[in-house]
Design an enzyme around this catalytic site. Sequence first.
Site, short mmCIF file in Angstrom:
data_model
loop_
_atom_site.label_atom_id
_atom_site.label_comp_id
_atom_site.label_asym_id
_atom_site.label_seq_id
_atom_site.Cartn_x
_atom_site.Cartn_y
_atom_site.Cartn_z
N LYS A 171 -1.61 -41.23 -13.18
CA LYS A 171 -2.15 -42.57 -12.85
C LYS A 171 -1.22 -43.66 -13.37
O LYS A 171 -0.67 -43.55 -14.45
CB LYS A 171 -3.52 -42.69 -13.51
CG LYS A 171 -4.13 -44.07 -13.47
CD LYS A 171 -5.56 -44.05 -14.01
CE LYS A 171 -5.81 -45.10 -15.04
NZ LYS A 171 -7.15 -45.09 -15.59
N ASP A 175 -14.01 -38.98 -18.03
CA ASP A 175 -13.24 -40.12 -18.56
C ASP A 175 -14.07 -40.81 -19.64
O ASP A 175 -15.28 -40.54 -19.78
CB ASP A 175 -12.94 -41.09 -17.42
CG ASP A 175 -11.64 -41.87 -17.65
OD1 ASP A 175 -11.06 -41.76 -18.75
OD2 ASP A 175 -11.22 -42.59 -16.73
N GLN A 211 -7.50 -52.31 -25.50
CA GLN A 211 -6.30 -53.09 -25.88
C GLN A 211 -5.88 -52.58 -27.26
O GLN A 211 -6.00 -53.26 -28.28
CB GLN A 211 -6.62 -54.59 -25.90
CG GLN A 211 -5.45 -55.50 -26.23
CD GLN A 211 -4.42 -55.65 -25.11
OE1 GLN A 211 -4.71 -55.36 -23.97
NE2 GLN A 211 -3.22 -56.08 -25.44
C1 R5P Z 1 -8.14 -45.97 -18.96
O1 R5P Z 1 -7.14 -45.47 -19.50
C2 R5P Z 1 -9.53 -45.48 -19.19
O2 R5P Z 1 -9.55 -44.19 -19.73
C3 R5P Z 1 -10.34 -45.51 -17.91
O3 R5P Z 1 -9.78 -44.60 -16.98
C4 R5P Z 1 -10.36 -46.88 -17.33
O4 R5P Z 1 -10.62 -47.81 -18.31
C5 R5P Z 1 -11.36 -47.00 -16.22
O5 R5P Z 1 -11.34 -48.30 -15.72
P1 R5P Z 1 -11.66 -48.61 -14.21
O6 R5P Z 1 -13.02 -48.05 -13.92
O7 R5P Z 1 -11.66 -50.12 -14.14
O8 R5P Z 1 -10.58 -48.02 -13.38
#
Ligand code: R5P
Length: 295
Positions: free
Chosen positions: A191, A218, A98
């Site tokens: 995305k 990621d 956030q």
């Molecule tokens: C988002 O921008 C982050 O880099 C991650 O891709 C995200 O927080 C992953 O969350 P989730 O596993 O709930 O999709």
Amino acid sequence: MARHLVASFQWSSDVGNEIASSLGFAHVILESKQFPDGESYIRYPIDITTYDGLILVQRAYPNQDTRLFQTMLAVDAARDAGIKEIHVVLPYLPYSRQDRRFRDGEPVSLSTVLTLLSSLRVSSVITVDVHKPEAFRVSGVNCVNVEPFELYAERLRGSKNVVLLSPDLGSLWRVRKVSEYVGIQYSYLEKFRDRITGEVTMKPRELDVAGKEVFIIDDIIATGGTIIEATKILKSMGAVGVHAMATHCLLLNEADSRMFEAGVSSITCTNTIPTKYAEININQLIVRALRELIT
Ligand code: R5P
């Protein structure tokens, strides 16, 4: 060099121990408990007034709110004890996603956390692979983002037939950095996340992943939704293996099982959050950052 103490909370004592022994400092584990009404109690088990500096180590996940508040209590107690230099190590920084106001009326929660730490006059906040480095700063505090990408690259070195993939444009810089170490080709998916439901949708781009092992890199795996969606697309495009590599593995609601069901071949994470996938130890990178900070 001034006399420093490393203090960690029980569930972070492995990180605290490694930092202390690498830097040649003493290490103590803070006493902590919750009062029956849920309020937090912390205490240094030794006289800390003789130390010039403190390195406070807190794995602030799970129970982020409690653990952040414990951190603030520990910083304030150290300030009261006259410690001048306080470095706070939060390997996973709660609220880091956030980092802006997505909808009117919301706080920028990352900024709230950092402002509170700043008001307690910490010298630096050290974290690992923060969601968006440009949002990780606040005046009066040295905010240090430790990047784990050289360790990712080490694991990938020598791999054949591999593509690195960012699940979105915002994380493209991560795969680019890994690629700079190992020279593996990289790309990204497009995305979209519904800000109200949290649902993730993705659009494939012109990618050549057919017959390839794809490593999705990621910062966080939370619900696993991002990796699962990406895996479906990559498999439909002919990828033979899809591997997830992420710094912080929250793995909510058995996200790992759902990821494997969706066709993910492997999950590799760091030890910022201890899970069975925490194969990459980032402690020495934190030590390296601390060496540059402590006076
Ligand atoms: C988002 O921008 C982050 O880099 C991650 O891709 C995200 O927080 C992953 O969350 P989730 O596993 O709930 O999709």
